[in-house]
Write a protein that holds these residues in place. Sequence first.
Motif, mmCIF file in Angstrom:
data_model
loop_
_atom_site.group_PDB
_atom_site.id
_atom_site.type_symbol
_atom_site.label_atom_id
_atom_site.label_comp_id
_atom_site.label_asym_id
_atom_site.label_seq_id
_atom_site.Cartn_x
_atom_site.Cartn_y
_atom_site.Cartn_z
ATOM 1 N N THR A 104 0.831 -1.202 0.000
ATOM 2 C CA THR A 104 0.000 0.000 0.000
ATOM 3 C C THR A 104 0.865 1.253 0.000
ATOM 4 O O THR A 104 0.572 2.222 -0.709
ATOM 5 C CB THR A 104 -0.972 -0.030 1.196
ATOM 6 O OG1 THR A 104 -1.806 -1.192 1.069
ATOM 7 C CG2 THR A 104 -1.862 1.198 1.240
ATOM 8 N N THR A 105 1.957 1.223 0.761
ATOM 9 C CA THR A 105 2.878 2.360 0.766
ATOM 10 C C THR A 105 3.501 2.549 -0.616
ATOM 11 O O THR A 105 3.645 3.678 -1.100
ATOM 12 C CB THR A 105 3.968 2.158 1.836
ATOM 13 O OG1 THR A 105 3.333 1.957 3.100
ATOM 14 C CG2 THR A 105 4.887 3.364 1.940
ATOM 15 N N LEU A 106 3.853 1.447 -1.272
ATOM 16 C CA LEU A 106 4.423 1.552 -2.626
ATOM 17 C C LEU A 106 3.398 2.084 -3.630
ATOM 18 O O LEU A 106 3.745 2.870 -4.517
ATOM 19 C CB LEU A 106 4.962 0.195 -3.086
ATOM 20 C CG LEU A 106 6.329 -0.175 -2.510
ATOM 21 C CD1 LEU A 106 6.657 -1.650 -2.755
ATOM 22 C CD2 LEU A 106 7.436 0.713 -3.100
ATOM 23 N N MET A 107 2.134 1.672 -3.484
ATOM 24 C CA MET A 107 1.094 2.190 -4.383
ATOM 25 C C MET A 107 0.913 3.689 -4.199
ATOM 26 O O MET A 107 0.737 4.429 -5.177
ATOM 27 C CB MET A 107 -0.235 1.456 -4.130
ATOM 28 C CG MET A 107 -0.257 0.063 -4.724
ATOM 29 S SD MET A 107 -1.625 -0.979 -4.141
ATOM 30 C CE MET A 107 -3.048 -0.034 -4.607
ATOM 31 N N ARG A 108 0.957 4.146 -2.970
ATOM 32 C CA ARG A 108 0.834 5.593 -2.709
ATOM 33 C C ARG A 108 2.053 6.340 -3.263
ATOM 34 O O ARG A 108 1.925 7.396 -3.877
ATOM 35 C CB ARG A 108 0.692 5.843 -1.203
ATOM 36 C CG ARG A 108 -0.633 5.323 -0.626
ATOM 37 C CD ARG A 108 -0.626 5.394 0.898
ATOM 38 N NE ARG A 108 -0.397 6.748 1.373
ATOM 39 C CZ ARG A 108 0.156 7.050 2.549
ATOM 40 N NH1 ARG A 108 0.530 6.081 3.391
ATOM 41 N NH2 ARG A 108 0.323 8.298 2.913
ATOM 42 N N THR A 109 3.245 5.772 -3.012
ATOM 43 C CA THR A 109 4.477 6.411 -3.486
ATOM 44 C C THR A 109 4.491 6.479 -5.011
ATOM 45 O O THR A 109 4.790 7.518 -5.606
ATOM 46 C CB THR A 109 5.699 5.606 -2.991
ATOM 47 O OG1 THR A 109 5.572 5.382 -1.588
ATOM 48 C CG2 THR A 109 6.998 6.336 -3.282
ATOM 49 N N HIS A 110 4.167 5.345 -5.647
ATOM 50 C CA HIS A 110 4.173 5.266 -7.109
ATOM 51 C C HIS A 110 3.175 6.253 -7.710
ATOM 52 O O HIS A 110 3.497 7.003 -8.637
ATOM 53 C CB HIS A 110 3.855 3.822 -7.520
ATOM 54 C CG HIS A 110 4.046 3.551 -8.975
ATOM 55 N ND1 HIS A 110 4.253 2.293 -9.470
ATOM 56 C CD2 HIS A 110 4.044 4.371 -10.049
ATOM 57 C CE1 HIS A 110 4.378 2.361 -10.786
ATOM 58 N NE2 HIS A 110 4.247 3.611 -11.159
#
Length: 247
Positions: A104-110
């Motif tokens: 989820t953190t990677l989806m937000r960052t991306h």
Amino acid sequence: MGFEHHGRTYRLDWEDASIREWDCTVVWSDADDPEAGIVLDRSAFYPGGGGQPPDHGVLLWQGVQTRIVGTRKGDDLHLLPAEGDPVPPAGTAVQGAIDDERRTTLMRTHSGLHVLCGTVFRDFGALVTGGNMEPGVARMDFNLPDIPPDFKQSLEDSVNAEISADRRIDIRRLPREEALAIPDIVRTQARFPPETAEMRIVDIVGLDMQADGGTHVASTKQIGRLEVFKVENKGRQNRRVRIRLAD
Ligand SMILES: [Zn+2]
């Protein structure tokens, strides 16, 4: 095999980026060579690519767990087990689960990088020359010879205004010819094999449209506040913009 498959694996992450748990079957593994990895018939593990790192998670089967710590992409999608963990043999029914916090953190960052990219392109006409992301922190390089003195703060304000506007992030597939006819659609170094008949398009409606294979949140508000914490010179033409999730 269409865009939904990687080799023998159906890509659940392409179907729905919100899937975190699913049932599946091992198609291939080698007990004598655990490092060769595990191939599933259905997988939601993002294997890495386009700057987004691979997911971590577990396979649960017959009362044991196999931690997944990486992937290897070949003709098939091989999930790499943690050293010493048991490897389920071919035919085993397993339950897959993804490390939700990391993904989820990677989806937000991306998704935040797309907002950054779209904002810089809209306001300065600058193209991306490179980038990198880790969970919660990322950088993007732009061909941007001249910047105003208040660039860092004004960019942060503009990016957060776009996030607050809660723009929808749509994923769709287009025939390759149709996709390539969209101006500036391939703005990063995303590589698509020439034989791919369809391209996957990530559209932050009204701001940014790109060919992209990664996972993203459904609307910009889900990114949360972004901080532009550093702008560096990388040669005469290039500016490196560093961002992080502020909450
Ligand atoms: Zn993307």
